[in-house]
Design a protein around this motif. Structure first.
Motif, PDB file in Angstrom:
ATOM      1  N   UNK A   1      25.027  35.802  34.012  1.00 55.45           N
ATOM      2  CA  UNK A   1      25.543  34.432  34.053  1.00 55.45           C
ATOM      3  C   UNK A   1      26.998  34.406  34.440  1.00 55.45           C
ATOM      4  N   UNK A   2      27.834  33.938  33.524  1.00 52.36           N
ATOM      5  CA  UNK A   2      29.271  33.851  33.792  1.00 52.36           C
ATOM      6  C   UNK A   2      29.867  35.220  34.070  1.00 52.36           C
ATOM      7  N   UNK A   3      30.748  35.280  35.063  1.00 52.63           N
ATOM      8  CA  UNK A   3      31.568  36.472  35.318  1.00 52.63           C
ATOM      9  C   UNK A   3      33.004  35.999  35.518  1.00 52.63           C
ATOM     10  N   UNK A   4      33.952  36.847  35.169  1.00 54.41           N
ATOM     11  CA  UNK A   4      35.355  36.492  35.378  1.00 54.41           C
ATOM     12  C   UNK A   4      36.172  37.755  35.613  1.00 54.41           C
ATOM     13  N   UNK A   5      37.271  37.581  36.342  1.00 53.55           N
ATOM     14  CA  UNK A   5      38.159  38.682  36.669  1.00 53.55           C
ATOM     15  C   UNK A   5      39.586  38.158  36.616  1.00 53.55           C
ATOM     16  N   UNK A   6      40.510  39.013  36.155  1.00 57.11           N
ATOM     17  CA  UNK A   6      41.885  38.591  35.902  1.00 57.11           C
ATOM     18  C   UNK A   6      42.821  39.253  36.905  1.00 57.11           C
ATOM     19  N   UNK A   7      43.687  38.452  37.530  1.00 59.31           N
ATOM     20  CA  UNK A   7      44.599  38.957  38.551  1.00 59.31           C
ATOM     21  C   UNK A   7      46.023  38.476  38.292  1.00 59.31           C
ATOM     22  N   UNK A   8      46.980  39.231  38.808  1.00 60.83           N
ATOM     23  CA  UNK A   8      48.380  38.829  38.806  1.00 60.83           C
ATOM     24  C   UNK A   8      48.515  37.517  39.577  1.00 60.83           C
ATOM     25  N   UNK A   9      49.203  36.551  39.006  1.00 64.48           N
ATOM     26  CA  UNK A   9      49.282  35.220  39.613  1.00 64.48           C
ATOM     27  C   UNK A   9      49.932  35.237  40.996  1.00 64.48           C
ATOM     28  N   UNK A  10      50.874  36.150  41.218  1.00 63.43           N
ATOM     29  CA  UNK A  10      51.574  36.174  42.503  1.00 63.43           C
ATOM     30  C   UNK A  10      50.683  36.656  43.641  1.00 63.43           C
ATOM     31  N   UNK A  11      49.633  37.412  43.309  1.00 62.20           N
ATOM     32  CA  UNK A  11      48.764  37.968  44.335  1.00 62.20           C
ATOM     33  C   UNK A  11      49.331  39.206  44.997  1.00 62.20           C
ATOM     34  N   UNK A  12      50.530  39.621  44.611  1.00 62.77           N
ATOM     35  CA  UNK A  12      51.154  40.799  45.215  1.00 62.77           C
ATOM     36  C   UNK A  12      50.563  42.093  44.680  1.00 62.77           C
ATOM     37  N   UNK A  13      49.997  42.036  43.472  1.00 58.41           N
ATOM     38  CA  UNK A  13      49.365  43.210  42.879  1.00 58.41           C
ATOM     39  C   UNK A  13      47.858  43.039  43.016  1.00 58.41           C
ATOM     40  N   UNK A  14      47.234  43.857  43.849  1.00 59.41           N
ATOM     41  CA  UNK A  14      45.839  43.619  44.217  1.00 59.41           C
ATOM     42  C   UNK A  14      44.804  44.011  43.189  1.00 59.41           C
ATOM     43  N   UNK A  15      45.120  44.967  42.307  1.00 55.34           N
ATOM     44  CA  UNK A  15      44.115  45.461  41.358  1.00 55.34           C
ATOM     45  C   UNK A  15      43.830  44.448  40.256  1.00 55.34           C
ATOM     46  N   UNK A  16      42.605  44.458  39.784  1.00 60.28           N
ATOM     47  CA  UNK A  16      42.210  43.593  38.678  1.00 60.28           C
ATOM     48  C   UNK A  16      42.881  44.052  37.387  1.00 60.28           C
TER      49      UNK A  16
END
Length: 428
Positions: A272-287
């Protein structure tokens, strides 16, 4: 002599920061009423390779071994399957059951930035809650942890059942669903052209491929827009996603949570639900973390594929979090009070003074190395030590200590009790 590739030693200031991050995560696990458990690193290979255990890609990375009894074993590659095993082996557990575990896992995969072969996972899972309130609470937990770590993040989320329904509307056959999902999941890395190239290589019908490209060409479509456009209002996935979206909006999570219709995460056991967390700036690509709902795993482990144990989890990516924090600035070592006996005959007094400081919860180091006083003070100053307690013949004769404040460049002759009080007052 060298470390195995993909493994590291952590010492000094960096290790202090690692422990601080783990402490913030653990404190919040407890605050959200998750119980601590500990599971074995060694597991039966059959358990780790079970049908719902992570997908073919992870199984290729599993460290496999045998013991002296020729039993086929493996090192755990995550903390989810061991948790599912705990629930399966303890049918008397009161549900809902909320647990957390922080421990090492192992994957024999390619080594790159933020991806190691031996690393720490910090997981929280809850079993026994069917509705999306469990997902919403885990999102709140993630938001709290990253706020306390001073990290601005975005929690991207989706519902895999909704994505299946969406793909079905585009003409994707059930047999091709997972393959197409995995390609769409990489859109941020490979772009629309990369997605199209991968879809073409799968031998899909040209019309189906065009439909998919049309979908990913939409400008940040919302859940509501997609539901209306493809008439999915009565479908199970759309209903589940809509309820979660409402909770996100009503609890203020919308400030950090963003719906992503192409997110599916690589693991095949999510239902069902999936989620992934990222750096808000987008400059750091890894989860920086992720998770989702996996309602089928536990029933499979107890031999009842028809039995659903509703379960959902969250995992913090310790190594990625550290990479990002270290990228910002190198941590400083934890501050301590230095107790310095001037002369070997004062060692026992120094140890007694240190004991009183430690009883007050003050981190204390005793330097009885016999180094020259100037060298010891220079070393303490270079490490950011604020307070040094000196005990020489004169101090011992008066039953007092000399407290040096390295920051204020001052010193005073006082009792050890007064020194403890002065230091305690200055602690953050």
């Amino acid at each position: 002599m060298q470390n195995v590739k993909g493994t590291f030693d952590y010492v000094g200031a960096e290790q202090a920061l690692r422990k601080k991050v783990q402490s913030v995560i653990e404190v919040n696990f407890e605050l959200y009423d998750f119980d601590s458990i500990e599971t074995p690193i060694l597991n039966e290979q059959e358990l780790l390779a079970s049908k719902y255990a992570g997908g073919e890609e992870i199984l290729k990375e599993m460290y496999q071994l045998s013991d002296q009894g020729n039993r086929q074993l493996g090192l755990r590659y995550d903390l989810t399957i061991p948790f599912a095993k705990v629930v399966a082996l303890n049918p008397g557990l009161e549900l809902p059951f909320k647990r957390y575990e922080i421990g090492k896992v192992f994957r024999d995969g390619p080594v790159k930035r933020g991806r190691l072969r031996e690393f720490i996972q910090c997981d929280a899972d809850v079993v026994g809650i069917q509705g999306p309130e469990a997902e919403a609470e885990l999102m709140q937990l993630a938001s709290t942890v990253f706020r306390q770590l001073g990290m601005d993040v975005v929690i991207s989320w989706n519902n895999r059942q909704f994505l299946r329904e969406l793909l079905a509307c585009l003409g994707v056959a059930a047999a091709d669903e997972l393959s197409v999902m995995l390609t769409l999941d990489k859109i941020a890395k490979i772009g629309r052209d990369g997605v199209q190239a991968e879809l073409n290589s799968k031998g899909l019908d040209a019309g189906v491929t065009r439909n998919i490209i049309g979908l990913i060409s939409m400008d940040n479509p919302t859940l509501e827009q997609l539901t209306v456009k493809f008439d999915l209002g009565a479908s199970r996935g759309a209903e589940e996603a809509a309820v979660l979206q409402a909770l996100i909006d009503e609890t203020g999570l919308g400030l950090v949570c963003r719906f992503d219709p192409f997110l599916s995460r690589g693991l095949s056991f999510y239902t069902g639900t999936v989620y992934e967390i990222f750096d808000e700036t987008g400059l750091f690509g890894s989860s920086l973390g992720g998770g989702g709902r996996y309602d089928d795993i536990i029933g499979h482990l107890v031999g009842r594929d028809d039995l659903r144990y509703p379960a959902v989890g969250l995992s913090f990516g310790m190594e990625s979090i550290m990479e990002l924090l270290l990228e910002r600035e190198m941590p400083t070592a934890l501050g301590y009070v230095l107790v310095l006996p001037i002369g070997k005959e004062q060692t026992s007094l120094a140890l007694k003074a240190a004991a009183k400081l430690r009883s007050a919860g003050i981190r204390t180091r005793v330097d009885a190395s016999g180094r020259k006083l100037k060298k010891s003070l220079t070393s303490a100053a270079s490490k950011g030590t604020r307070y040094v307690i000196l005990i020489g013949d004169d101090e011992a004769a008066q039953g007092q200590v000399r407290l040096k404040d390295m920051r204020a460049m001052s010193e005073s002759l006082i009792s050890i009790e007064e020194a403890v009080y002065t230091i305690e007052k200055s602690l953050p």
